[in-house]
Design a protein around this motif. Sequence first.
Motif, PDB file in Angstrom:
ATOM      1  N   ILE A 125       0.819  -1.219   0.000  1.00  0.00           N
ATOM      2  CA  ILE A 125       0.000   0.000   0.000  1.00  0.00           C
ATOM      3  C   ILE A 125       0.848   1.263   0.000  1.00  0.00           C
ATOM      4  CG2 ILE A 125      -1.932  -1.159   1.134  1.00  0.00           C
ATOM      5  CD1 ILE A 125      -1.114   0.341   3.705  1.00  0.00           C
ATOM      6  N   ALA A 126       2.078   1.184   0.521  1.00  0.00           N
ATOM      7  CA  ALA A 126       2.912   2.383   0.626  1.00  0.00           C
ATOM      8  C   ALA A 126       3.709   2.657  -0.643  1.00  0.00           C
ATOM      9  CB  ALA A 126       3.862   2.258   1.816  1.00  0.00           C
ATOM     10  N   ASN A 127       3.864   1.625  -1.499  1.00  0.00           N
ATOM     11  CA  ASN A 127       4.616   1.792  -2.748  1.00  0.00           C
ATOM     12  C   ASN A 127       6.020   2.330  -2.475  1.00  0.00           C
ATOM     13  OD1 ASN A 127       5.004   1.638  -5.528  1.00  0.00           O
ATOM     14  ND2 ASN A 127       4.276   3.732  -5.870  1.00  0.00           N
ATOM     15  N   VAL A 128       6.714   1.642  -1.586  1.00  0.00           N
ATOM     16  CA  VAL A 128       8.043   2.073  -1.153  1.00  0.00           C
ATOM     17  C   VAL A 128       9.106   1.490  -2.062  1.00  0.00           C
ATOM     18  CG1 VAL A 128       9.677   2.085   0.764  1.00  0.00           C
ATOM     19  CG2 VAL A 128       7.226   2.169   1.223  1.00  0.00           C
ATOM     20  N   ARG A 129      10.078   2.313  -2.429  1.00  0.00           N
ATOM     21  CA  ARG A 129      11.220   1.848  -3.218  1.00  0.00           C
ATOM     22  C   ARG A 129      12.253   1.274  -2.246  1.00  0.00           C
ATOM     23  NH1 ARG A 129      13.301   3.488  -8.280  1.00  0.00           N
ATOM     24  NH2 ARG A 129      11.798   5.199  -8.346  1.00  0.00           N
ATOM     25  N   ILE A 130      12.582  -0.014  -2.418  1.00  0.00           N
ATOM     26  CA  ILE A 130      13.499  -0.654  -1.479  1.00  0.00           C
ATOM     27  C   ILE A 130      14.188  -1.834  -2.162  1.00  0.00           C
ATOM     28  CG2 ILE A 130      11.779  -2.264  -0.546  1.00  0.00           C
ATOM     29  CD1 ILE A 130      13.070  -1.818   2.234  1.00  0.00           C
ATOM     30  N   ASP A 131      15.405  -2.157  -1.697  1.00  0.00           N
ATOM     31  CA  ASP A 131      16.081  -3.365  -2.156  1.00  0.00           C
ATOM     32  C   ASP A 131      15.511  -4.548  -1.384  1.00  0.00           C
ATOM     33  OD1 ASP A 131      17.790  -2.038  -3.904  1.00  0.00           O
ATOM     34  OD2 ASP A 131      19.276  -1.674  -2.336  1.00  0.00           O
ATOM     35  N   SER A 132      15.155  -5.615  -2.094  1.00  0.00           N
ATOM     36  CA  SER A 132      14.648  -6.807  -1.428  1.00  0.00           C
ATOM     37  C   SER A 132      15.760  -7.459  -0.610  1.00  0.00           C
ATOM     38  CB  SER A 132      14.109  -7.806  -2.447  1.00  0.00           C
ATOM     39  OG  SER A 132      12.961  -7.309  -3.079  1.00  0.00           O
ATOM     40  N   VAL A 133      15.360  -8.089   0.491  1.00  0.00           N
ATOM     41  CA  VAL A 133      16.342  -8.767   1.322  1.00  0.00           C
ATOM     42  C   VAL A 133      16.592 -10.165   0.767  1.00  0.00           C
ATOM     43  CG1 VAL A 133      15.660  -7.468   3.349  1.00  0.00           C
ATOM     44  CG2 VAL A 133      14.563  -9.661   2.895  1.00  0.00           C
ATOM     45  N   LEU A 154      10.403  -9.978  12.369  1.00  0.00           N
ATOM     46  CA  LEU A 154      10.672  -8.698  11.704  1.00  0.00           C
ATOM     47  C   LEU A 154      12.090  -8.233  12.000  1.00  0.00           C
ATOM     48  CD1 LEU A 154       9.907  -6.312  10.009  1.00  0.00           C
ATOM     49  CD2 LEU A 154       8.599  -5.378  11.930  1.00  0.00           C
ATOM     50  N   PHE A 155      12.560  -8.450  13.201  1.00  0.00           N
ATOM     51  CA  PHE A 155      13.934  -8.085  13.539  1.00  0.00           C
ATOM     52  C   PHE A 155      14.929  -8.846  12.670  1.00  0.00           C
ATOM     53  CE2 PHE A 155      17.871  -8.505  16.046  1.00  0.00           C
ATOM     54  CZ  PHE A 155      18.147  -7.177  16.288  1.00  0.00           C
ATOM     55  N   ASP A 156      14.626 -10.107  12.358  1.00  0.00           N
ATOM     56  CA  ASP A 156      15.500 -10.902  11.493  1.00  0.00           C
ATOM     57  C   ASP A 156      15.582 -10.292  10.097  1.00  0.00           C
ATOM     58  OD1 ASP A 156      15.854 -12.743  13.570  1.00  0.00           O
ATOM     59  OD2 ASP A 156      14.117 -13.939  12.933  1.00  0.00           O
ATOM     60  N   LEU A 157      14.449  -9.836   9.581  1.00  0.00           N
ATOM     61  CA  LEU A 157      14.445  -9.192   8.263  1.00  0.00           C
ATOM     62  C   LEU A 157      15.289  -7.928   8.277  1.00  0.00           C
ATOM     63  CD1 LEU A 157      10.715  -9.480   7.093  1.00  0.00           C
ATOM     64  CD2 LEU A 157      12.666 -10.894   6.412  1.00  0.00           C
ATOM     65  N   MET A 158      15.185  -7.174   9.359  1.00  0.00           N
ATOM     66  CA  MET A 158      15.977  -5.949   9.463  1.00  0.00           C
ATOM     67  C   MET A 158      17.471  -6.269   9.494  1.00  0.00           C
ATOM     68  SD  MET A 158      13.914  -3.415   9.359  1.00  0.00           S
ATOM     69  CE  MET A 158      12.206  -2.955   9.651  1.00  0.00           C
ATOM     70  N   LYS A 159      17.845  -7.340  10.155  1.00  0.00           N
ATOM     71  CA  LYS A 159      19.264  -7.730  10.182  1.00  0.00           C
ATOM     72  C   LYS A 159      19.778  -8.050   8.784  1.00  0.00           C
ATOM     73  CE  LYS A 159      19.278 -11.021  13.330  1.00  0.00           C
ATOM     74  NZ  LYS A 159      19.827 -12.070  14.239  1.00  0.00           N
ATOM     75  N   ASP A 165      20.759  -0.566   4.431  1.00  0.00           N
ATOM     76  CA  ASP A 165      19.552   0.218   4.656  1.00  0.00           C
ATOM     77  C   ASP A 165      19.638   0.933   6.005  1.00  0.00           C
ATOM     78  OD1 ASP A 165      16.671   0.544   5.810  1.00  0.00           O
ATOM     79  OD2 ASP A 165      16.363   0.238   3.667  1.00  0.00           O
ATOM     80  N   LEU A 166      19.564   2.277   5.978  1.00  0.00           N
ATOM     81  CA  LEU A 166      19.731   3.065   7.201  1.00  0.00           C
ATOM     82  C   LEU A 166      18.660   2.766   8.237  1.00  0.00           C
ATOM     83  CD1 LEU A 166      20.699   6.626   5.888  1.00  0.00           C
ATOM     84  CD2 LEU A 166      22.154   5.029   7.156  1.00  0.00           C
ATOM     85  N   ILE A 167      17.418   2.612   7.799  1.00  0.00           N
ATOM     86  CA  ILE A 167      16.327   2.391   8.741  1.00  0.00           C
ATOM     87  C   ILE A 167      16.463   1.020   9.397  1.00  0.00           C
ATOM     88  CG2 ILE A 167      13.844   2.407   9.075  1.00  0.00           C
ATOM     89  CD1 ILE A 167      15.049   5.090   8.134  1.00  0.00           C
ATOM     90  N   ALA A 168      16.740  -0.004   8.601  1.00  0.00           N
ATOM     91  CA  ALA A 168      16.957  -1.341   9.159  1.00  0.00           C
ATOM     92  C   ALA A 168      18.136  -1.342  10.122  1.00  0.00           C
ATOM     93  CB  ALA A 168      17.197  -2.341   8.027  1.00  0.00           C
ATOM     94  N   ASN A 169      19.183  -0.595   9.766  1.00  0.00           N
ATOM     95  CA  ASN A 169      20.357  -0.524  10.632  1.00  0.00           C
ATOM     96  C   ASN A 169      20.030   0.092  11.983  1.00  0.00           C
ATOM     97  OD1 ASN A 169      23.065   1.046  11.531  1.00  0.00           O
ATOM     98  ND2 ASN A 169      23.572  -0.814  10.385  1.00  0.00           N
ATOM     99  N   GLU A 170      19.084   1.027  12.010  1.00  0.00           N
ATOM    100  CA  GLU A 170      18.672   1.614  13.290  1.00  0.00           C
ATOM    101  C   GLU A 170      18.084   0.557  14.216  1.00  0.00           C
ATOM    102  OE1 GLU A 170      19.029   5.187  14.438  1.00  0.00           O
ATOM    103  OE2 GLU A 170      20.522   4.317  13.101  1.00  0.00           O
ATOM    104  N   ALA A 207      26.300  14.109   5.242  1.00  0.00           N
ATOM    105  CA  ALA A 207      27.726  14.124   4.913  1.00  0.00           C
ATOM    106  C   ALA A 207      28.432  12.868   5.414  1.00  0.00           C
ATOM    107  CB  ALA A 207      28.380  15.369   5.510  1.00  0.00           C
ATOM    108  N   GLU A 208      27.994  12.361   6.544  1.00  0.00           N
ATOM    109  CA  GLU A 208      28.670  11.223   7.165  1.00  0.00           C
ATOM    110  C   GLU A 208      28.109   9.864   6.744  1.00  0.00           C
ATOM    111  OE1 GLU A 208      28.693  11.766  11.374  1.00  0.00           O
ATOM    112  OE2 GLU A 208      29.924  13.588  11.294  1.00  0.00           O
ATOM    113  N   THR A 209      26.849   9.853   6.265  1.00  0.00           N
ATOM    114  CA  THR A 209      26.193   8.577   5.986  1.00  0.00           C
ATOM    115  C   THR A 209      25.443   8.626   4.665  1.00  0.00           C
ATOM    116  OG1 THR A 209      25.828   8.365   8.384  1.00  0.00           O
ATOM    117  CG2 THR A 209      24.681   6.810   6.957  1.00  0.00           C
ATOM    118  N   PRO A 210      25.916   7.932   3.625  1.00  0.00           N
ATOM    119  CA  PRO A 210      25.182   7.903   2.347  1.00  0.00           C
ATOM    120  C   PRO A 210      23.733   7.462   2.541  1.00  0.00           C
ATOM    121  CG  PRO A 210      27.368   6.991   2.061  1.00  0.00           C
ATOM    122  CD  PRO A 210      27.191   7.195   3.545  1.00  0.00           C
ATOM    123  N   ASP A 211      22.831   8.131   1.843  1.00  0.00           N
ATOM    124  CA  ASP A 211      21.400   7.925   2.041  1.00  0.00           C
ATOM    125  C   ASP A 211      20.886   6.673   1.322  1.00  0.00           C
ATOM    126  OD1 ASP A 211      18.774   9.488   2.944  1.00  0.00           O
ATOM    127  OD2 ASP A 211      18.398   8.637   0.962  1.00  0.00           O
TER     128      ASP A 211
END
Length: 282
Positions: A125-133, A154-159, A165-170, A207-211
Motif C-alpha cells: 500500500i505504501a509503494n516504497v522503493r526498497i532493495d529486497s532482502v 521482523l527483527f530478522d528481516l531488518m538484520k 539500509d539506514l532504517i533497518a540498521n537503526e 555528509a557522514e552517511t550515504p542515504d
Amino acid sequence: MNDPSHLARCAQLAMVLEVAAHPKPGNVDRDHDFPDTTFEHFLASAVGTYPVLEEAARSRTGAGALIHAAAEESLRWQRGGNTHFGAFVLLIPLLMAAGSKTQASKIVLDTTSEDAVEFYRAFSIANVRIDSVPDFDLGESNSADRILEDGVKLFDLMKLSADHDLIANEWVSGFERTNWCADMITKKADTMSINDAIVCTFLRMLAETPDTFIRTKFGRDKSIEVSERASEVIRGSMDLASIKSEVHEFDEQLIREKANPGSTADIIIGGLFVALVRGLRV
C-alpha cells in the motif's frame, strides 16, 4: 512523561518540524514541493495518523501491524503517496518503548513473524522503493507464507538489510543514529533556531552517511557522491547562516537530479521525537 497522548503529539510534532525545516537539500519543505507530493501532503499525514501513534504508545507488541496501520491511515488523509513510511518504521517502536518504559532495542528484538508479514503487507500500500532482502523478495506473493513457515521475525528481516539500509540498521544498532540526531539537534537548538538546528543536523548526517533512498534509486556511487557534496558544503561552518547560499545551490542541484535523501529525513524525525520526549521545546 509516558502519557500516550503526549507521546503521540511528540511524534506528530517531529514529523511537522522535519518537513517545515528549510532549506533541506533535495527534500520537500516549506520552500518547494515535488510534482506529485507536496508540503501539505506531509502535514496531512502527520496529523491524520494520530490515532495509530497513540495506540503505539499504549502497546508493547504488534509493531508490524501498527506500521501497517500507520501507512494506511496516512494514505486516507492525503493523495501524495508515501510520505512517512520510513519514519513510521522508526517511530512505532520508539513510541512503544517510550510508552512502556522499555528499551527500543528490546521492543524490536521481541518482534514476531506475524510482525514481519504485516510489514511486508504495508509495502503493497505504501509503494516504497526498497532493495529486497536475501531469500525474501518483496515482490513474491509467497514470501509471507515462507516467513510464517520459517518463523522469521521482523527483527530478522531488518538484520538482513542492515548493511545497506539506514532504517533497518537503526533497528539492529539500538537506534544509534536516531539518538545521535536527538543529541545534536538538542545541542544546536541552544544556540540557534530549531529550524537551523534541524537543517545543520540533516546536513551533517548526510555528509557522514550515504542515504539509502538515493542508493536504491540511483546506486551506491551516487549516494556517496551526494554525501561528499554535503561534506563540502558544511566544511568549516559554525552555523547555517554562513553557508546558506551553498546550501541553496546544493538543494537546487538535488532537486534537478531528483535525488532526495528521504532516509536521512526519516532518521531526523526519529531524532526529533526522542529529543521532544526528553524535553526539547520549540
